[in-house]
Design a protein around this motif. Sequence first.
Motif, mmCIF file in Angstrom:
data_model
loop_
_atom_site.group_PDB
_atom_site.id
_atom_site.type_symbol
_atom_site.label_atom_id
_atom_site.label_comp_id
_atom_site.label_asym_id
_atom_site.label_seq_id
_atom_site.Cartn_x
_atom_site.Cartn_y
_atom_site.Cartn_z
ATOM 1 N N ASN A 48 0.840 -1.193 0.000
ATOM 2 C CA ASN A 48 0.000 0.000 0.000
ATOM 3 C C ASN A 48 0.882 1.252 0.000
ATOM 4 O O ASN A 48 1.056 1.894 1.033
ATOM 5 N N PRO A 49 1.460 1.618 -1.152
ATOM 6 C CA PRO A 49 2.381 2.742 -1.194
ATOM 7 C C PRO A 49 1.767 4.075 -0.762
ATOM 8 O O PRO A 49 2.485 5.013 -0.449
ATOM 9 N N ARG A 50 0.466 4.146 -0.700
ATOM 10 C CA ARG A 50 -0.201 5.385 -0.272
ATOM 11 C C ARG A 50 -0.536 5.395 1.225
ATOM 12 O O ARG A 50 -1.224 6.288 1.704
ATOM 13 N N HIS A 51 -0.027 4.408 1.948
ATOM 14 C CA HIS A 51 -0.307 4.342 3.384
ATOM 15 C C HIS A 51 0.196 5.620 4.054
ATOM 16 O O HIS A 51 1.310 6.071 3.796
ATOM 17 N N PRO A 52 -0.630 6.216 4.923
ATOM 18 C CA PRO A 52 -0.255 7.496 5.545
ATOM 19 C C PRO A 52 1.041 7.460 6.350
ATOM 20 O O PRO A 52 1.749 8.466 6.417
ATOM 21 N N SER A 53 1.404 6.335 6.939
ATOM 22 C CA SER A 53 2.626 6.298 7.753
ATOM 23 C C SER A 53 3.893 6.413 6.903
ATOM 24 O O SER A 53 4.943 6.773 7.410
ATOM 25 N N LEU A 54 3.800 6.127 5.600
ATOM 26 C CA LEU A 54 4.965 6.238 4.724
ATOM 27 C C LEU A 54 5.272 7.691 4.347
ATOM 28 O O LEU A 54 6.418 8.043 4.113
ATOM 29 N N GLN A 55 4.247 8.502 4.261
ATOM 30 C CA GLN A 55 4.383 9.914 3.896
ATOM 31 C C GLN A 55 5.312 10.107 2.695
ATOM 32 O O GLN A 55 6.245 10.914 2.717
ATOM 33 N N ILE A 56 5.057 9.380 1.636
ATOM 34 C CA ILE A 56 5.893 9.449 0.438
ATOM 35 C C ILE A 56 5.678 10.778 -0.271
ATOM 36 O O ILE A 56 4.552 11.248 -0.415
ATOM 37 N N LYS A 57 6.803 11.372 -0.687
ATOM 38 C CA LYS A 57 6.725 12.623 -1.453
ATOM 39 C C LYS A 57 7.941 12.726 -2.362
ATOM 40 O O LYS A 57 8.967 12.087 -2.135
ATOM 41 N N LYS A 58 7.787 13.539 -3.406
ATOM 42 C CA LYS A 58 8.897 13.800 -4.312
ATOM 43 C C LYS A 58 9.914 14.681 -3.614
ATOM 44 O O LYS A 58 9.558 15.567 -2.850
ATOM 45 N N MET A 59 11.186 14.436 -3.896
ATOM 46 C CA MET A 59 12.246 15.251 -3.312
ATOM 47 C C MET A 59 12.512 16.454 -4.203
ATOM 48 O O MET A 59 12.700 16.306 -5.414
#
Length: 86
Positions: free
Chosen positions: A34-45
């Motif tokens: 689940n790459p959209r899981h909130p705990s990952l907080q993925i964002k572009k650098m």
Amino acid sequence: MILAWTQRLKKDFTRLPPPLQERARKQLTLLLTNPRHPSLQIKKMKGYENLLEGRVTQHYRLTFRIEGETFLLLRIGTHDLLRQPE
């Protein structure tokens, strides 16, 4: 999607304390499932093309790229690693 670990990431990972290694494994499992899981907080650098960062803990991050069907894992460590994310 699959995970591919660079040699640099493997080296970074082995330097983490065991509890952080376990937390990183959990976050990597989330990345796959689940790459959209909130705990990952993925964002572009900012300042890097096609480079993403995700959260391991409040103070630890991982950097990666998406290449086709692969998450290419680049670095893992404290916020300081974001100065040299590749």
